[in-house]
Enzyme design. Structure first.
Site, short mmCIF file in Angstrom:
data_model
loop_
_atom_site.label_atom_id
_atom_site.label_comp_id
_atom_site.label_asym_id
_atom_site.label_seq_id
_atom_site.Cartn_x
_atom_site.Cartn_y
_atom_site.Cartn_z
N GLU A 107 0.85 -1.20 0.00
CA GLU A 107 0.00 0.00 0.00
C GLU A 107 0.88 1.25 0.00
O GLU A 107 1.84 1.33 0.75
CB GLU A 107 -0.90 -0.02 1.24
N PHE A 108 0.50 2.25 -0.82
CA PHE A 108 1.32 3.45 -0.95
C PHE A 108 0.65 4.70 -0.42
O PHE A 108 1.16 5.81 -0.63
CB PHE A 108 1.71 3.65 -2.43
N LYS A 123 -0.61 7.89 1.70
CA LYS A 123 0.06 8.74 2.69
C LYS A 123 -0.98 9.21 3.69
O LYS A 123 -2.07 9.63 3.27
CB LYS A 123 0.66 10.03 2.10
N GLU A 124 -0.64 9.17 4.97
CA GLU A 124 -1.54 9.73 5.97
C GLU A 124 -1.72 11.21 5.65
O GLU A 124 -0.78 11.87 5.21
CB GLU A 124 -0.96 9.54 7.37
N LYS A 146 7.91 -1.52 -2.35
CA LYS A 146 7.44 -0.65 -1.27
C LYS A 146 8.61 -0.04 -0.49
O LYS A 146 8.66 1.16 -0.23
CB LYS A 146 6.53 -1.47 -0.34
N GLY A 190 9.49 11.57 9.76
CA GLY A 190 9.03 10.78 10.91
C GLY A 190 7.87 9.93 10.46
O GLY A 190 7.79 9.57 9.29
N CYS A 249 6.13 5.07 8.87
CA CYS A 249 6.64 4.32 7.72
C CYS A 249 8.13 4.55 7.43
O CYS A 249 8.91 3.61 7.50
CB CYS A 249 5.81 4.64 6.49
N LYS A 256 10.83 3.33 10.15
CA LYS A 256 10.79 1.88 10.38
C LYS A 256 11.13 1.12 9.10
O LYS A 256 11.86 0.13 9.13
CB LYS A 256 9.43 1.49 10.95
N LYS A 296 3.63 15.21 10.48
CA LYS A 296 3.38 16.09 9.32
C LYS A 296 1.96 16.62 9.46
O LYS A 296 1.19 16.12 10.29
CB LYS A 296 3.57 15.34 8.00
P1 NAD Z 1 -2.00 0.49 12.69
O1 NAD Z 1 -1.15 0.20 13.86
O2 NAD Z 1 -2.71 1.80 12.55
O3 NAD Z 1 -3.12 -0.65 12.56
C1 NAD Z 1 -2.89 -2.03 12.68
C2 NAD Z 1 -4.16 -2.67 13.22
O4 NAD Z 1 -4.00 -4.09 13.21
C3 NAD Z 1 -4.48 -2.28 14.68
O5 NAD Z 1 -5.80 -1.79 14.75
C4 NAD Z 1 -4.33 -3.60 15.45
O6 NAD Z 1 -5.22 -3.70 16.54
C5 NAD Z 1 -4.65 -4.61 14.36
N1 NAD Z 1 -4.15 -5.96 14.64
C6 NAD Z 1 -2.94 -6.35 15.14
N2 NAD Z 1 -2.87 -7.68 15.23
C7 NAD Z 1 -4.06 -8.17 14.75
C8 NAD Z 1 -4.58 -9.47 14.58
N3 NAD Z 1 -3.88 -10.54 14.91
N4 NAD Z 1 -5.83 -9.59 14.07
C9 NAD Z 1 -6.54 -8.50 13.75
N5 NAD Z 1 -6.09 -7.23 13.88
C10 NAD Z 1 -4.86 -7.08 14.38
O7 NAD Z 1 -1.07 0.24 11.42
P2 NAD Z 1 -1.13 0.95 9.98
O8 NAD Z 1 -0.51 2.28 10.05
O9 NAD Z 1 -2.50 0.78 9.41
O10 NAD Z 1 -0.13 0.02 9.18
C11 NAD Z 1 -0.44 -1.31 8.82
C12 NAD Z 1 0.61 -1.80 7.83
O11 NAD Z 1 0.55 -1.02 6.64
C13 NAD Z 1 2.05 -1.69 8.33
O12 NAD Z 1 2.80 -2.75 7.84
C14 NAD Z 1 2.52 -0.37 7.73
O13 NAD Z 1 3.91 -0.33 7.56
C15 NAD Z 1 1.82 -0.42 6.39
N6 NAD Z 1 1.59 0.90 5.79
C16 NAD Z 1 1.22 1.97 6.58
C17 NAD Z 1 0.98 3.20 5.99
C18 NAD Z 1 0.61 4.40 6.83
O14 NAD Z 1 0.70 5.52 6.34
N7 NAD Z 1 0.19 4.22 8.07
C19 NAD Z 1 1.10 3.36 4.59
C20 NAD Z 1 1.43 2.24 3.82
C21 NAD Z 1 1.67 1.03 4.44
#
Ligand code: NAD
Length: 439
Positions: free
Chosen positions: A148-149, A151-152, A204, A257, A260, A263, A320
């Protein structure tokens, strides 16, 4: 089509709401019952522009929330994994949530389905998910990588109008299912790029590492401007005007920061170590990211005669604008460091006060940190103001009011968004990132 998304965070909920809005029936699964309860009341547990409206519009007709994974995947053609992959001590991504969900899906599946990893995972994870699935599944499960790409802050737009949709699979049935699912976001031109799962996993990290490198590089140039006496703003515009380089991600500031870049870069460096590949550029981008906050602190110490017993106002805590995400936010690093050096902080943010409070309490504590909703109140009695996140409401501030509220005169523009001359005309001392001091 009916799908399930396991993990209802920034990515899972945005994907769920956008798929639901395009007519797909989506069941979002999470282990966090409190989060699910909030969502069932129509309350989105984090700030992302337009997400709450989209959730309200589609819930409960096409968008459901549950903690019951076996029921959620029953009859679903596609099941996404969108759980967190947080960093471990050594920088590598923690895959325990991903692998656990893979096992649960494999055990509960009663029919063929595509199990699609949307979480950011290091190369080779698709293979590990496959092994888990093969061990536990009684039916055919096609394991797919679909990073997934989004951006928040602009997540809905990014999801609805993606630059590319990367689908890593060698299975035609799974590919067809995903192509159908993404068809509503793929009308204008074909944005789908099909490749092997390993390539998809690398894409990614490569994209994030490239963007983070641009930021770190520009911060290095800004420091050179500062020491040599150049103006980073002039340099930025001239360098970015070259189409091969481009204007985006070339803004000097306090560093990157969020959940993403820091980490993912560390995970990429770690993957390189495991495979015997020296990821020197990515490693340098991570190391360089420590620079801007340290550099600003050193300047503050010099300009203010040390930070002991000084009061610093900080505008912006989110990593941001347009998000309440404070994970790895430079403003929090700055806050902790000011406190460590004997100062105190009066901080404000339009959306991130709650998340900042939680994170500070979980780490260094709130000792000598006051969180305030009103930016000018944050300036009250402070020795200096730092603009740490470039929220639009901070870009044209009432400078005389800042001057009247502060007890000192220094304004540190950590994002180079203010007009130096206007700051100086208000009787304040302007210091930017790589820009000449004024006032
Ligand atoms: P997040 O921490 O906001 O959400 C993760 C969710 O997964 C939480 O609600 C948690 O309770 C749930 N969870 C954990 N273990 C679980 C399980 N066993 N069963 C069901 N639910 C479970 O994380 P995020 O920011 O949405 O990121 C998710 C992934 O996407 C990460 O790998 C991240 O690197 C990637 N990503 C994030 C972004 C971003 O901007 N946040 C963008 C692209 C990719």
């Amino acid at each position: 089509m009916k799908i399930a998304i396991v993990g209802t965070g920034y990515v899972g909920l945005v994907a769920g709401a956008c798929f639901a809005d395009s007519g797909t029936h989506v069941t979002c699964v999470d282990v966090d019952e409190q989060k699910l309860e909030k969502l069932k009341r129509g309350d989105v547990p984090f700030f992302e522009p337009h997400l709450a409206e989209l959730v309200k519009k589609n819930w409960p007709a096409r968008l459901e929330f549950t903690s019951n994974l076996p029921a959620a995947i029953d009859g679903r053609e596609v099941v996404f994994i969108a759980v967190g992959t947080p960093p471990q001590e050594d920088g590598s991504a923690d895959l325990s949530h991903v692998l656990k969900v893979a096992e649960q899906v494999a055990k509960a599946a009663k029919h063929e389905l595509a199990l699609v990893t949307k979480s950011t995972v290091p190369v080779g994870t698709n293979q590990r998910v496959r092994e888990v699935v093969e061990k536990h599944a009684k039916v055919k499960i096609n394991v797919v990588s679909n990073p997934e790409f989004l951006k928040e802050g602009d997540a809905i737009n990014d999801f609805l109008k993606p630059d590319r949709i990367v689908i890593g699979t060698d299975d035609d049935r799974a590919y067809d299912a995903l192509a159908r699912l993404y068809a509503p976001f793929n009308r204008q031109r074909n944005r789908i790029l099909r490749m092997s799962p390993k390539s998809a996993e690398i894409v990614k990290y490569a994209a994030n590492a490239m963007l983070a490198t641009k930021i770190s590089f520009m911060n290095e140039i800004a420091r050179l401007c500062d020491v040599a006496g150049g103006d980073a703003e002039h340099v930025r515009v001239a360098v970015g005007s070259d189409e091969r380089i481009g204007m985006q991600f070339l803004y000097p500031g306090l560093g990157f920061g969020g959940s993403c870049f820091p980490k993912d870069l560390r995970a990429l460096v770690r993957t390189g170590e495991e495979l015997g590949v020296d990821m020197a550029v990515s490693r340098a981008a991570v190391a360089a990211n420590e620079g801007p906050v340290r550099y600003l602190l050193d300047h503050m110490e010099k300009d203010l005669g040390g930070l002991r017993d000084k009061v610093i106002a900080i505008w912006g805590l989110a990593f941001k604008p347009r998000t309440d995400d404070v994970r790895e936010a430079p403003a929090l690093r700055l806050t902790r460091e000011i406190v460590k050096r004997g100062g105190s902080v009066r901080a404000t943010d339009p959306e991130a006060l709650e998340t900042a409070k939680e994170r500070l309490l979980a780490t260094s504590g709130l000792d000598r940190v006051t969180l305030l909703a009103e930016p000018y109140e944050a300036c009250q009695g402070a020795d200096a103001l730092v603009l740490a996140t470039e929220w639009s409401e901070y870009r044209a501030p009432d400078l005389p009011r800042i001057k009247a509220s502060l007890r000192g005169r220094h304004l540190f523009d950590g994002r180079n968004v203010l007009v130096p001359q206007a700051v100086a005309d208000a009787g304040l001392v302007y210091r930017g990132m790589g820009r000449p001091q004024l006032g």
